[in-house]
Motif scaffolding. Sequence first.
Motif, PDB file in Angstrom:
ATOM      1  N   VAL A 143      -2.584  -1.360   1.979  1.00 10.86           N
ATOM      2  CA  VAL A 143      -1.169  -1.380   1.602  1.00 10.86           C
ATOM      3  C   VAL A 143      -0.682   0.034   1.300  1.00 10.86           C
ATOM      4  O   VAL A 143       0.389   0.447   1.760  1.00 10.86           O
ATOM      5  N   ASP A 144      -1.465   0.788   0.552  1.00 12.93           N
ATOM      6  CA  ASP A 144      -1.082   2.166   0.218  1.00 12.93           C
ATOM      7  C   ASP A 144      -0.956   3.022   1.476  1.00 12.93           C
ATOM      8  O   ASP A 144      -0.015   3.829   1.599  1.00 12.93           O
ATOM      9  N   ALA A 145      -1.895   2.840   2.409  1.00 16.04           N
ATOM     10  CA  ALA A 145      -1.857   3.609   3.655  1.00 16.04           C
ATOM     11  C   ALA A 145      -0.619   3.264   4.470  1.00 16.04           C
ATOM     12  O   ALA A 145       0.041   4.143   5.036  1.00 16.04           O
ATOM     13  N   ALA A 146      -0.302   1.982   4.524  1.00 11.40           N
ATOM     14  CA  ALA A 146       0.870   1.540   5.287  1.00 11.40           C
ATOM     15  C   ALA A 146       2.162   2.065   4.672  1.00 11.40           C
ATOM     16  O   ALA A 146       3.093   2.456   5.387  1.00 11.40           O
ATOM     17  N   SER A 148       2.465   4.786   2.950  1.00  2.00           N
ATOM     18  CA  SER A 148       2.536   6.246   3.096  1.00  2.00           C
ATOM     19  C   SER A 148       2.866   6.662   4.528  1.00  2.00           C
ATOM     20  O   SER A 148       3.284   7.792   4.761  1.00  2.00           O
ATOM     21  N   LYS A 149       2.707   5.721   5.482  1.00  4.91           N
ATOM     22  CA  LYS A 149       2.986   6.009   6.891  1.00  4.91           C
ATOM     23  C   LYS A 149       3.824   4.881   7.497  1.00  4.91           C
ATOM     24  O   LYS A 149       3.345   4.103   8.315  1.00  4.91           O
ATOM     25  N   PRO A 150       5.079   4.751   7.095  1.00  5.05           N
ATOM     26  CA  PRO A 150       5.916   3.659   7.614  1.00  5.05           C
ATOM     27  C   PRO A 150       6.003   3.692   9.143  1.00  5.05           C
ATOM     28  O   PRO A 150       6.213   4.761   9.737  1.00  5.05           O
ATOM     29  N   GLY A 151       5.822   2.532   9.764  1.00 10.03           N
ATOM     30  CA  GLY A 151       5.963   2.414  11.210  1.00 10.03           C
ATOM     31  C   GLY A 151       4.824   2.988  12.013  1.00 10.03           C
ATOM     32  O   GLY A 151       4.906   3.037  13.247  1.00 10.03           O
ATOM     33  N   VAL A 152       3.744   3.410  11.359  1.00  2.00           N
ATOM     34  CA  VAL A 152       2.622   4.037  12.066  1.00  2.00           C
ATOM     35  C   VAL A 152       1.481   3.048  12.311  1.00  2.00           C
ATOM     36  O   VAL A 152       0.901   3.014  13.400  1.00  2.00           O
ATOM     37  N   LEU A 153       1.146   2.232  11.312  1.00  2.43           N
ATOM     38  CA  LEU A 153       0.021   1.311  11.471  1.00  2.43           C
ATOM     39  C   LEU A 153       0.408   0.132  12.375  1.00  2.43           C
ATOM     40  O   LEU A 153       1.506  -0.422  12.270  1.00  2.43           O
ATOM     41  N   ASN A 154      -0.534  -0.226  13.255  1.00  2.00           N
ATOM     42  CA  ASN A 154      -0.341  -1.367  14.147  1.00  2.00           C
ATOM     43  C   ASN A 154      -1.207  -2.545  13.711  1.00  2.00           C
ATOM     44  O   ASN A 154      -2.339  -2.348  13.264  1.00  2.00           O
ATOM     45  N   TYR A 155      -0.669  -3.743  13.855  1.00  4.55           N
ATOM     46  CA  TYR A 155      -1.536  -4.916  13.701  1.00  4.55           C
ATOM     47  C   TYR A 155      -1.521  -5.706  14.992  1.00  4.55           C
ATOM     48  O   TYR A 155      -0.478  -5.980  15.560  1.00  4.55           O
ATOM     49  N   ALA A 175       4.499  -7.599   1.111  1.00  2.00           N
ATOM     50  CA  ALA A 175       4.246  -6.288   0.506  1.00  2.00           C
ATOM     51  C   ALA A 175       5.323  -5.270   0.867  1.00  2.00           C
ATOM     52  O   ALA A 175       5.209  -4.101   0.496  1.00  2.00           O
ATOM     53  N   LYS A 176       6.346  -5.725   1.603  1.00  2.00           N
ATOM     54  CA  LYS A 176       7.453  -4.849   2.023  1.00  2.00           C
ATOM     55  C   LYS A 176       6.936  -3.636   2.814  1.00  2.00           C
ATOM     56  O   LYS A 176       7.213  -2.484   2.494  1.00  2.00           O
ATOM     57  N   LEU A 177       6.163  -3.957   3.880  1.00  2.00           N
ATOM     58  CA  LEU A 177       5.548  -2.917   4.701  1.00  2.00           C
ATOM     59  C   LEU A 177       6.248  -2.791   6.043  1.00  2.00           C
ATOM     60  O   LEU A 177       6.737  -3.774   6.598  1.00  2.00           O
ATOM     61  N   SER A 196     -11.529  -0.628  18.729  1.00  2.00           N
ATOM     62  CA  SER A 196     -11.358   0.569  19.558  1.00  2.00           C
ATOM     63  C   SER A 196     -10.396   1.582  18.946  1.00  2.00           C
ATOM     64  O   SER A 196     -10.258   2.698  19.452  1.00  2.00           O
ATOM     65  N   GLY A 197      -9.696   1.186  17.869  1.00  2.00           N
ATOM     66  CA  GLY A 197      -8.752   2.092  17.229  1.00  2.00           C
ATOM     67  C   GLY A 197      -7.335   1.998  17.753  1.00  2.00           C
ATOM     68  O   GLY A 197      -6.452   2.714  17.283  1.00  2.00           O
ATOM     69  N   ASP A 198      -7.089   1.103  18.731  1.00  2.00           N
ATOM     70  CA  ASP A 198      -5.729   0.928  19.239  1.00  2.00           C
ATOM     71  C   ASP A 198      -4.832   0.239  18.210  1.00  2.00           C
ATOM     72  O   ASP A 198      -3.608   0.392  18.238  1.00  2.00           O
ATOM     73  N   ALA A 199      -5.427  -0.547  17.343  1.00  2.00           N
ATOM     74  CA  ALA A 199      -4.719  -1.169  16.221  1.00  2.00           C
ATOM     75  C   ALA A 199      -5.553  -0.929  14.972  1.00  2.00           C
ATOM     76  O   ALA A 199      -6.767  -0.686  15.061  1.00  2.00           O
ATOM     77  N   GLN A 200      -4.915  -0.987  13.836  1.00  2.20           N
ATOM     78  CA  GLN A 200      -5.634  -0.694  12.594  1.00  2.20           C
ATOM     79  C   GLN A 200      -6.048  -1.953  11.834  1.00  2.20           C
ATOM     80  O   GLN A 200      -6.949  -1.899  11.007  1.00  2.20           O
ATOM     81  N   LEU A 201      -5.402  -3.057  12.111  1.00  3.52           N
ATOM     82  CA  LEU A 201      -5.734  -4.286  11.402  1.00  3.52           C
ATOM     83  C   LEU A 201      -5.353  -5.500  12.222  1.00  3.52           C
ATOM     84  O   LEU A 201      -4.521  -5.427  13.144  1.00  3.52           O
ATOM     85  N   THR A 202      -5.966  -6.634  11.886  1.00  2.45           N
ATOM     86  CA  THR A 202      -5.566  -7.915  12.444  1.00  2.45           C
ATOM     87  C   THR A 202      -6.027  -9.006  11.498  1.00  2.45           C
ATOM     88  O   THR A 202      -6.894  -8.793  10.642  1.00  2.45           O
TER      89      THR A 202
END
Length: 324
Positions: A143-146, A148-155, A175-177, A196-202
């Motif tokens: 949550v903190d990472a998301a 700090s980087k709005p619109g960067v993390l992919n799920y 969480a208002k992300l 593979s790093g193309d997405a950060q979470l699922t």
Amino acid sequence: MKTGKLMLCAIASAFVMGAAPAHAAYPDQPLRIVVGYAAGGTTDILARALGEQLAEELGTSVVIENKPGAAGSIAAAYVQNAKPDGYTVFIATVSSHGMNPALYNKLNYDPIKGFTPVSMLASIPLVLVTDPKLKYKLVSDLVDAAKSKPGVLNYSSSGNGSPVHIAGAMFADQAKLDIVHVPYRGGAVANMAVMSGDAQLTFATLPAALPQVKAGKLDALAVTTKQRSTELPEVPTMTEDKNFPGYEINTWNALMAPAGTPDEVVQVLNKAVTKVLNAGKLQQSFRNEGALPQSSTPEELKTFIDQQLEYWHGVVKKLDIHLS
């Protein structure tokens, strides 16, 4: 003379009736279990394990028929239009009988009027997983990472409108992300995208993620059930994080027959399903896949599906997700 003729007629009639074959008891032909997803997925694996045990219990062969597409809608429509004789049944899911009616403006099947409930089969948790290279240990780290980087993390998800998509949307909303949804064709590909790093979470189904988690290829941060999973007892629930009070999403499987299936046939199926689900062999097969075996009466399943339809309608409306 007339009396003699009447007696002869009665004897002949009785002979004909006695000679006619009795109606065979159900089932006297193969049973088809229709799955709305491709072979190898969680629903398919559970259906095949169930089919093997039902074949033994019912004394007939059981064929698994895969009709993937549109989050189970293609298979649902196919079974809805099948002959209601108990020989074609459907593995209903949270998509086909929960989310789809809220997501789609028009469906080619009716989740209530088109089906006769038989029995609940299993509850299947989702698990929030991330790329181990990111070194998130807690949900709050993610949550903190998301933030700090709005619109960067992919799920990643198994497709638009899938439970994984909805789980991610609920996560972001609560969480208002600002995170980006990237749909893939299937859960396995969505999981690979994280590895593979193309997405950060699922939010993967537990059966699909378990081997990769145990192999260290995915980090499990939380399960989406109220209680911790017996398969991953060290992994907390989403609700254990302060950002997600009340967060819960389960996928599930249930057995449905076409509307109009005779009650006596439904009862035979329900009795057989209940028996094999309570047997150690099938229970172990389900638990090995991260699924919790769960039988029910037809009436209990009807009530459950009514509740699911109402609940997911509210969630989808809040998230403002619509599919054509």
